[in-house]
Design an enzyme around this catalytic site. Structure first.
Site, PDB file in Angstrom:
ATOM      1  N   THR A  27      14.926  19.624   0.132  1.00 14.84           N
ATOM      2  CA  THR A  27      13.656  19.908   0.810  1.00 14.84           C
ATOM      3  C   THR A  27      12.976  18.572   1.056  1.00 14.84           C
ATOM      4  O   THR A  27      13.393  17.541   0.521  1.00 14.84           O
ATOM      5  CB  THR A  27      12.737  20.784  -0.055  1.00 14.84           C
ATOM      6  OG1 THR A  27      12.360  20.043  -1.220  1.00 14.84           O
ATOM      7  CG2 THR A  27      13.399  22.084  -0.468  1.00 14.84           C
TER       8      THR A  27
ATOM      9  N   VAL B  73      14.680  14.709  -8.422  1.00 15.16           N
ATOM     10  CA  VAL B  73      13.475  14.081  -7.861  1.00 15.16           C
ATOM     11  C   VAL B  73      13.874  13.178  -6.690  1.00 15.16           C
ATOM     12  O   VAL B  73      14.670  12.253  -6.839  1.00 15.16           O
ATOM     13  CB  VAL B  73      12.717  13.282  -8.946  1.00 15.16           C
ATOM     14  CG1 VAL B  73      11.480  12.621  -8.342  1.00 15.16           C
ATOM     15  CG2 VAL B  73      12.342  14.185 -10.112  1.00 15.16           C
ATOM     16  N   LYS B  74      13.310  13.521  -5.532  1.00 17.52           N
ATOM     17  CA  LYS B  74      13.633  12.779  -4.312  1.00 17.52           C
ATOM     18  C   LYS B  74      12.613  11.655  -4.132  1.00 17.52           C
ATOM     19  O   LYS B  74      11.402  11.908  -4.066  1.00 17.52           O
ATOM     20  CB  LYS B  74      13.582  13.756  -3.133  1.00 17.52           C
ATOM     21  CG  LYS B  74      14.476  13.403  -1.991  1.00 17.52           C
ATOM     22  CD  LYS B  74      14.481  14.571  -1.020  1.00 17.52           C
ATOM     23  CE  LYS B  74      15.163  14.244   0.266  1.00 17.52           C
ATOM     24  NZ  LYS B  74      14.913  15.270   1.269  1.00 17.52           N
ATOM     25  N   VAL B  75      13.124  10.442  -4.055  1.00 18.17           N
ATOM     26  CA  VAL B  75      12.260   9.249  -4.053  1.00 18.17           C
ATOM     27  C   VAL B  75      12.564   8.411  -2.808  1.00 18.17           C
ATOM     28  O   VAL B  75      13.724   8.162  -2.501  1.00 18.17           O
ATOM     29  CB  VAL B  75      12.538   8.401  -5.331  1.00 18.17           C
ATOM     30  CG1 VAL B  75      11.647   7.175  -5.375  1.00 18.17           C
ATOM     31  CG2 VAL B  75      12.383   9.236  -6.593  1.00 18.17           C
TER      32      VAL B  75
END
Ligand code: E4P
Length: 217
Positions: A27, A87-89
Site C-alpha cells: 500500500t 514498514v515502508k520507508v
C-alpha cells in the site's frame, strides 16, 4: 517469484487471494486515500483487515514522516499493528538511517521510491527486507525500468545481498513477465495486470472448440 497486489482495496485483495496466488500486499498513502480511509483508528483497522485477509503474507504500510525521529516513531507504531506489517520507508537520507535502526531492532522494512542502482545498494546496506524500484514511473520518463531490475539483480547476486527486489509501479501483464525474466524476487501489481496474465485469444478459441465438440460426445 512472489506475487503481491498493489492496492488497499479489500475487494481486489480478496479477489487476488481467492485465485490462490497471492503472497502479500503493498500500500502507499495514495492507495489508502483512494479507499477514503480517514483517521488513525480507521487506518489501523484497515491494515488489520488486510493482514487478516492475506494470512501469513507481508503487508507494506508506509510512513509519512521524513525525519529520522518521526520515521522511527511512526514505523514502531505501524509494526505494532500486526506481525505481518512491513514498514515502508522512502529512499531519503533519514530513511536509510531509520531502516538501519529498524533492521538492528528486528523491524522489517521495504525501501520505497527507488529509481537507481545506487539507491538499491544503500537499501541493501541498511538491511531492508525489500527494495522497491518503480518500473512504470521509470518507463513513463523514457528510461528503462526493466533494465534497472536486471542491474540490481546482478549487483545483489555479485555481493550476496539478501534484500529482495520487489518490482513496483507495474503497469501491465508484460511488465510482470519481464520482471520475472530480469530476476525480481517479488512483483507488486494492480489486480488488472495480474488478471492480464490469464489472457490469450488461442485459449478462448481452443476452449470454445472443445466445449462445442464436447456436445457431440
Ligand atoms: C508500491 O510499492 C508503489 O507504491 C506503487 O507500485 C507505485 O505505483 P504507481 O507508480 O502506479 O503509483
Amino acid at each position: 517469484m512472489k506475487f503481491f497486489i498493489d492496492t488497499a482495496n479489500l475487494d481486489q485483495i480478496r479477489e487476488a487471494h481467492d485465485l490462490g496466488v497471492l503472497d502479500g500486499v503493498t500500500t502507499n498513502p495514495t492507495l489508502m486515500s483512494k479507499e477514503g480511509i480517514k483517521g488513525q483508528d480507521k487506518i489501523v483497522a484497515h491494515y488489520k483487515a488486510i493482514c487478516e485477509l492475506v494470512k501469513g503474507g507481508d503487508i507494506s504500510a508506509e510512513v509519512v514522516s521524513t525525519d529520522f525521529k518521526g520515521i522511527i516513531e511512526e514505523g514502531k507504531k505501524l509494526a505494532a499493528i500486526h506481525p505481518q506489517i512491513i514498514v515502508k520507508v522512502p529512499m531519503i537520507k533519514d530513511g536509510v538511517k531509520a531502516m538501519k535502526w529498524f533492521t538492528d531492532n528486528g523491524i522489517k522494512t521495504n525501501c520505497t521510491l527507488v529509481f537507481s542502482a545506487g539507491q538499491a545498494i544503500l537499501a541493501a546496506k541498511a538491511g531492508a527486507k525489500y527494495v522497491s524500484p518503480f518500473i512504470g514511473r521509470i518507463d513513463d520518463s523514457c528510461w528503462d525500468g526493466i533494465q534497472l531490475i536486471e542491474q540490481i539483480a546482478q549487483i545483489y547476486s555479485i555481493h550476496g545481498y539478501s534484500t529482495q527486489i520487489l518490482a513496483a509501479s507495474i503497469r501491465s501483464a508484460l511488465h510482470i513477465v519481464k520482471c520475472a525474466e530480469a530476476g525480481a524476487d517479488v512483483v507488486t501489481a494492480p489486480l488488472e495486470s495480474i488478471l492480464g496474465l490469464l489472457k490469450h485469444p488461442l485459449t478462448d478459441l481452443g476452449l470454445a472448440k472443445f466445449l462445442e465438440d464436447a456436445k457431440k460426445l
